[in-house]
Write a protein that holds these residues in place. Structure first.
Motif, PDB file in Angstrom:
ATOM      1  N   VAL A  53      57.643  34.513  -9.052  1.00 40.28           N
ATOM      2  CA  VAL A  53      57.557  33.609 -10.200  1.00 40.28           C
ATOM      3  C   VAL A  53      57.350  32.233  -9.594  1.00 40.28           C
ATOM      4  O   VAL A  53      58.137  31.793  -8.747  1.00 40.28           O
ATOM      5  N   ALA A  54      56.242  31.594  -9.987  1.00 37.45           N
ATOM      6  CA  ALA A  54      55.858  30.341  -9.342  1.00 37.45           C
ATOM      7  C   ALA A  54      55.480  29.278 -10.363  1.00 37.45           C
ATOM      8  O   ALA A  54      54.905  29.586 -11.412  1.00 37.45           O
ATOM      9  N   ASP A  55      55.818  28.043 -10.033  1.00 38.39           N
ATOM     10  CA  ASP A  55      55.413  26.873 -10.818  1.00 38.39           C
ATOM     11  C   ASP A  55      54.283  26.185 -10.064  1.00 38.39           C
ATOM     12  O   ASP A  55      54.438  25.832  -8.896  1.00 38.39           O
ATOM     13  N   MET A  56      53.165  26.002 -10.748  1.00 43.52           N
ATOM     14  CA  MET A  56      52.028  25.318 -10.144  1.00 43.52           C
ATOM     15  C   MET A  56      51.753  24.045 -10.936  1.00 43.52           C
ATOM     16  O   MET A  56      51.669  24.085 -12.157  1.00 43.52           O
ATOM     17  N   THR A  57      51.619  22.938 -10.225  1.00 45.99           N
ATOM     18  CA  THR A  57      51.259  21.673 -10.855  1.00 45.99           C
ATOM     19  C   THR A  57      49.808  21.377 -10.529  1.00 45.99           C
ATOM     20  O   THR A  57      49.429  21.338  -9.352  1.00 45.99           O
ATOM     21  N   VAL A  58      49.019  21.209 -11.582  1.00 47.30           N
ATOM     22  CA  VAL A  58      47.618  20.832 -11.422  1.00 47.30           C
ATOM     23  C   VAL A  58      47.474  19.387 -11.878  1.00 47.30           C
ATOM     24  O   VAL A  58      48.122  18.953 -12.827  1.00 47.30           O
ATOM     25  N   ALA A  59      46.635  18.649 -11.180  1.00 46.80           N
ATOM     26  CA  ALA A  59      46.464  17.233 -11.509  1.00 46.80           C
ATOM     27  C   ALA A  59      45.011  16.831 -11.315  1.00 46.80           C
ATOM     28  O   ALA A  59      44.335  17.291 -10.392  1.00 46.80           O
ATOM     29  N   TYR A  60      44.564  15.961 -12.223  1.00 49.66           N
ATOM     30  CA  TYR A  60      43.224  15.394 -12.130  1.00 49.66           C
ATOM     31  C   TYR A  60      43.247  14.063 -12.864  1.00 49.66           C
ATOM     32  O   TYR A  60      43.498  14.025 -14.080  1.00 49.66           O
ATOM     33  N   LYS A  61      43.026  12.987 -12.131  1.00 51.72           N
ATOM     34  CA  LYS A  61      43.081  11.629 -12.677  1.00 51.72           C
ATOM     35  C   LYS A  61      44.398  11.427 -13.421  1.00 51.72           C
ATOM     36  O   LYS A  61      45.448  11.529 -12.822  1.00 51.72           O
ATOM     37  N   LEU A  62      44.372  11.167 -14.736  1.00 49.44           N
ATOM     38  CA  LEU A  62      45.599  10.921 -15.489  1.00 49.44           C
ATOM     39  C   LEU A  62      46.275  12.202 -15.978  1.00 49.44           C
ATOM     40  O   LEU A  62      47.396  12.168 -16.469  1.00 49.44           O
ATOM     41  N   PHE A  63      45.606  13.321 -15.840  1.00 50.21           N
ATOM     42  CA  PHE A  63      46.128  14.603 -16.301  1.00 50.21           C
ATOM     43  C   PHE A  63      47.013  15.224 -15.233  1.00 50.21           C
ATOM     44  O   PHE A  63      46.652  15.299 -14.060  1.00 50.21           O
ATOM     45  N   LYS A  64      48.197  15.693 -15.639  1.00 50.88           N
ATOM     46  CA  LYS A  64      49.097  16.397 -14.730  1.00 50.88           C
ATOM     47  C   LYS A  64      49.935  17.360 -15.567  1.00 50.88           C
ATOM     48  O   LYS A  64      50.627  16.937 -16.486  1.00 50.88           O
ATOM     49  N   GLU A  65      49.848  18.636 -15.263  1.00 52.01           N
ATOM     50  CA  GLU A  65      50.596  19.656 -15.993  1.00 52.01           C
ATOM     51  C   GLU A  65      51.146  20.683 -15.012  1.00 52.01           C
ATOM     52  O   GLU A  65      50.516  20.992 -13.996  1.00 52.01           O
ATOM     53  N   THR A  66      52.310  21.232 -15.358  1.00 51.76           N
ATOM     54  CA  THR A  66      52.917  22.300 -14.574  1.00 51.76           C
ATOM     55  C   THR A  66      53.006  23.542 -15.455  1.00 51.76           C
ATOM     56  O   THR A  66      53.370  23.447 -16.621  1.00 51.76           O
TER      57      THR A  66
END
Length: 150
Positions: A53-66
């Motif tokens: 079970v893993a949490d991944m944070t993706v980010a691009y410019k102002l966008f950031k979500e886990t």
């Protein structure tokens, strides 16, 4: 629902490619958009598979979500199944397959389908996600060349 699939021949065997993709903790070093990845738990199953079970944070410019996923590693089948658990998506399904072709080469199959909960977020992020998925094959192949040699 957006989806993307690819099938790509690489100059590495299926076992090596499986291990490379299964090593999710290394993703922030080379996977497009992956800023962070944390494995919450790991369980060995009786059939030889491992579930993470893993949490991944993706980010691009102002966008950031886990988001959180259940990852099932099936080494005997050279298959990785990813099932979405929590985060900004309404749906996310991802499958990796690895098939030996002989002479140290293999075919890497990648499939993903996803839908954001928010239409606005989907509109903003859809094109960028599609571009990132198209870069996944080359990112993993470049990583394999780095780890295993060319």
């Amino acid at each position: 629902m957006p989806s993307y699939s690819s099938s790509h021949k690489v100059n590495h065997n299926a076992g090596d490619m499986f291990r490379l993709v299964a090593d999710v903790e290394q993703y922030p070093q080379f996977v497009p958009l992956c800023q962070d990845l944390h494995v919450r738990g790991r369980k060995e199953l009786e059939n030889g598979a491992t579930v993470l079970v893993a949490d991944m944070t993706v980010a691009y410019k102002l966008f950031k979500e886990t988001f959180t996923s259940r990852v099932e590693l099936r080494p005997d089948e050279h298959t990785i199944l990813v099932e979405y658990l929590d985060g900004p998506f309404k749906h996310l399904e991802n499958t990796w397959t690895f098939e030996d072709l002989g002479e140290g080469t293999s075919n890497v199959g990648f499939y993903i389908s996803y839908e954001f909960r928010s239409r606005t977020l989907g509109s903003l992020m859809g094109v960028m996600f599609d571009r990132a998925f198209r870069k996944f094959s080359s990112a993993f192949e470049a990583r394999a060349d780095e780890v295993y040699g060319t």
